[in-house]
Write a protein that holds these residues in place. Structure first.
Motif, PDB file in Angstrom:
ATOM      1  N   LYS A   1      37.686  40.552  24.655  1.00 47.72           N
ATOM      2  CA  LYS A   1      38.196  39.653  25.700  1.00 47.72           C
ATOM      3  C   LYS A   1      39.533  40.122  26.266  1.00 47.72           C
ATOM      4  CE  LYS A   1      35.913  35.513  23.850  1.00 47.72           C
ATOM      5  NZ  LYS A   1      36.115  34.155  23.258  1.00 47.72           N
ATOM      6  N   ASP A   2      40.110  41.138  25.649  1.00 47.10           N
ATOM      7  CA  ASP A   2      41.428  41.634  26.060  1.00 47.10           C
ATOM      8  C   ASP A   2      41.298  42.543  27.281  1.00 47.10           C
ATOM      9  OD1 ASP A   2      44.009  42.505  26.250  1.00 47.10           O
ATOM     10  OD2 ASP A   2      43.952  43.773  24.467  1.00 47.10           O
ATOM     11  N   LYS A   3      41.563  42.002  28.447  1.00 42.50           N
ATOM     12  CA  LYS A   3      41.400  42.767  29.684  1.00 42.50           C
ATOM     13  C   LYS A   3      42.517  43.771  29.900  1.00 42.50           C
ATOM     14  CE  LYS A   3      38.677  39.126  31.806  1.00 42.50           C
ATOM     15  NZ  LYS A   3      38.582  38.054  32.808  1.00 42.50           N
ATOM     16  N   SER A   4      43.638  43.594  29.194  1.00 37.89           N
ATOM     17  CA  SER A   4      44.749  44.532  29.350  1.00 37.89           C
ATOM     18  C   SER A   4      44.487  45.837  28.605  1.00 37.89           C
ATOM     19  CB  SER A   4      46.039  43.916  28.812  1.00 37.89           C
ATOM     20  OG  SER A   4      45.990  43.830  27.392  1.00 37.89           O
ATOM     21  N   ALA A   5      43.587  45.768  27.616  1.00 37.60           N
ATOM     22  CA  ALA A   5      43.233  46.930  26.788  1.00 37.60           C
ATOM     23  C   ALA A   5      44.417  47.449  25.976  1.00 37.60           C
ATOM     24  CB  ALA A   5      42.659  48.046  27.645  1.00 37.60           C
TER      25      ALA A   5
END
Length: 589
Positions: A183-187
């Motif tokens: 779910k971490d879109k920032s990676a």
């Protein structure tokens, strides 16, 4: 850890001594090689004292058999002790345990890391350096970022991978805010795990954790390349960092491992890569497993839960048979959890009625007698630090007390209770123990109906799903537990801390959430003085028994059959008395 279920006890010599003694044995003359045409047993309990049939001869197929299926072969999604043990063949954690007999196997040693963690800020920050030259099976380098990602996927994506413990989620700084890599879109990942370069990983905790080296011995720290991960399906194509890699994976049927050609023994002082192939056959009848072990068609029972009752009698009544067995404590407790969220067991008096009602001798007999366990009265087994002898619900010769049980029922406002009790369908002794408990409870007016569920789904779909247990009126659940590492905290945290309760894969089956116990666990893990820490563990044990949320049944002992065809056989306290799977070989071609 159950088993993990699974789940592990340890404490011993210096790491170099523990590893060195094993190396000397491996380099020496092999009894197995000398007797390959007519193998003979080394003697009862030989593998608890040393390495049996030590050999450096490679080749052959080591065959594991299991009566059901594991929770998962994914190192980041498993919580049985036997899978912690087995997964080290293809997944190297930062730390692990030295392959040695009995308590020598409790010695914590570096694995993927080059040394133990360096602690700072009073135990709130831990830094590890990876060994140089580490590679995956495809030859690509293993980096600290892969370890960071492995921890993130296994601990912070509980809606996808729910089977392992959630220690990192509880203890990492800002861990309660991070939603996991899927779910971490920032990676960028979790900010409190830093990787300043490809060989360094730094963990920033939200509080002091004096036993953190033990925590990173879990397979959750085995590296996973993010580009190869697809969540729950990663189990179908696991990328190996160990001495073996997957050749085939047939879910629920068979797994085959072969040597990893890119594994470099120069980077790995622990593994020997003995077998030319490793086969795991699943869903094999338990009695068939015993026969296969004796004939040489199987090398070891993967679950390490011991032989069946009929085989036990056969072996112990024969001098030669007994000489082929290893019987040892494994730091495990067999118990029955009482679900505090299912009425009327939300009332402590009703729970105490259950405590007094059970004839523990009948349970011990159902499990196979004293050789399979000593009658228990505490949460902590005698071989875990913090244990103090006590019995809050003592009855005459442990046969139960009907009068006291009925008095507690009356105090609870009940004359009768109808409930359900769970047990694992592929564990005959557990089913027999549950049946004995049902008989005891009936005598005081507690009517329990047995519900059997498969081992592989016990925690994901049934006993470990709070919503399911509440809907199905499951007030009692059979359980067996071993420490995640050899301390009171490693044993108690995941079955007693309210923060450990999860909606799937839950191991705090009682759903016990006592603020005093939660606080004591926090105090203990931050306490640098070992004696004071152990005193806190004893206090937690006492409080838990006062609250009557689980019924200790037996301090588990395992009776394993040792195949005369197996080499480098050693029973280790690190994995519940199971044989250490790291360097098992075979003389059978």
């Amino acid at each position: 850890m159950e088993g993990k279920q699974t789940i592990m006890r340890r404490s011993a010599l210096a790491a170099v001594a523990a590893i060195g003694s094993v190396s000397l044995l491996l380099a020496g003359c092999s009894k197995a090689d000398d007797n390959k045409d007519n193998p003979k047993a080394a003697g009862a309990n030989a593998a608890t004292k040393g390495v049996v049939n030590a050999s450096d001869k490679k080749g052959g197929t080591v065959t594991y058999e299991m009566s059901d299926v594991p929770d998962s072969f994914d190192p980041g999604n498993t919580y049985y002790a036997y899978m912690y043990n087995f997964s080290r063949l293809y997944a190297r954690p930062l730390m692990t345990f030295a392959p040695g007999p009995g308590q020598q196997g409790n010695k914590l040693v570096p694995d993927l890391a080059e040394s133990k963690g360096v602690s700072s800020e009073g135990g709130k920050t831990w830094t590890y350096k990876l060994r140089s030259g580490l590679k995956y099976q495809d030859g690509t380098p293993i980096t600290s970022k892969d370890v960071k990602y492995a921890v993130e996927r296994s601990n912070f994506a509980r809606d996808v991978l729910s089977l392992g413990p959630n220690y990192f989620q509880q203890f990492m700084k800002d861990g309660d805010k991070y939603k996991g890599p899927y779910k971490d879109k920032s990676a960028k990942g979790l900010s409190s795990i830093e990787t300043p370069n490809d060989t360094t990983i730094v963990f920033h905790l939200n509080r002091a954790f004096q036993e953190f080296d033990y925590l990173v011995s879990a397979p959750q720290t085995a590296p996973v390349p993010q580009s190869k991960d697809d969540g729950v399906d990663y189990v179908k194509h696991i990328v190996s960092s160990g001495s073996y890699q997957f050749q085939s994976y047939q879910e629920g049927k068979q797994v085959v491992l072969v040597p990893n050609k890119n594994w470099d023994p120069k980077t790995d002082p622990l593994r020997k890569q003995m077998a030319s192939k490793i086969v795991v056959n699943l869903k094999v009848n338990p009695d068939t497993i015993d026969k296969d072990l004796q004939s040489g068609d199987a090398t070891v029972d993967l679950a390490g839960s011991g032989v069946q009752a009929s085989t036990q009698a056969q072996l112990l009544n024969s001098a030669d048979g007994k000489a082929s067995t290893d019987n040892t404590y494994g730091g495990r407790l067999v118990y029955m959890a009482i679900n505090t969220k299912v009425k009327p067991f939300d009332n402590v008096a009703c729970r105490k009625a259950v405590q007094y009602a059970i004839d523990k001798v009948s349970v011990q007999t159902a499990e196979g007698g004293p050789i399979r366990g000593e009658i228990a009265s505490t949460v902590l087994p005698p071989d875990i630090t913090g244990y103090q002898k006590a019995d809050a619900y003592a009855t005459a010769d442990s046969h139960g007390d009907i009068a006291k049980a009925k008095d507690q029922l009356k105090a609870c406002g009940k004359t009768a209770i109808n409930t359900n009790i769970t047990a694992r369908s592929d564990r005959p002794q557990e089913v027999d123990a549950a049946t004995a408990i049902i008989s005891s409870l009936k005598k005081v007016g507690i009517n329990a109906t047995l519900k059997q569920y498969p081992q592989g789904k016990y925690f994901t779909d049934y006993a470990g799903v709070p919503k399911f247990t509440e809907q199905q009126n499951i007030g009692l659940m059979m359980m067996q537990w071993g420490a995640d590492w050899p301390s009171g905290y490693g044993f108690l945290q995941q079955i007693l801390n309210g923060k450990a309760i999860s909606q799937s894969g839950n191991t705090n089956l009682s759903q016990y959430d006592n603020s005093k116990v939660n606080d004591l666990l926090g105090q203990a893990i931050a306490e640098p003085d070992t004696a004071k820490r152990n005193a806190l563990y004893a206090q937690i044990d006492q409080q838990t028994m006062n609250d009557a949320v689980l019924v200790p049944l037996t301090y588990f002992k395992v009776l394993l059959y040792r195949s005369p065809y197996a080499t480098n056989v050693v029973s280790t306290a690190a994995f519940s008395g199971e044989y250490d799977y790291l360097n098992l070989g075979t003389t059978k071609k």
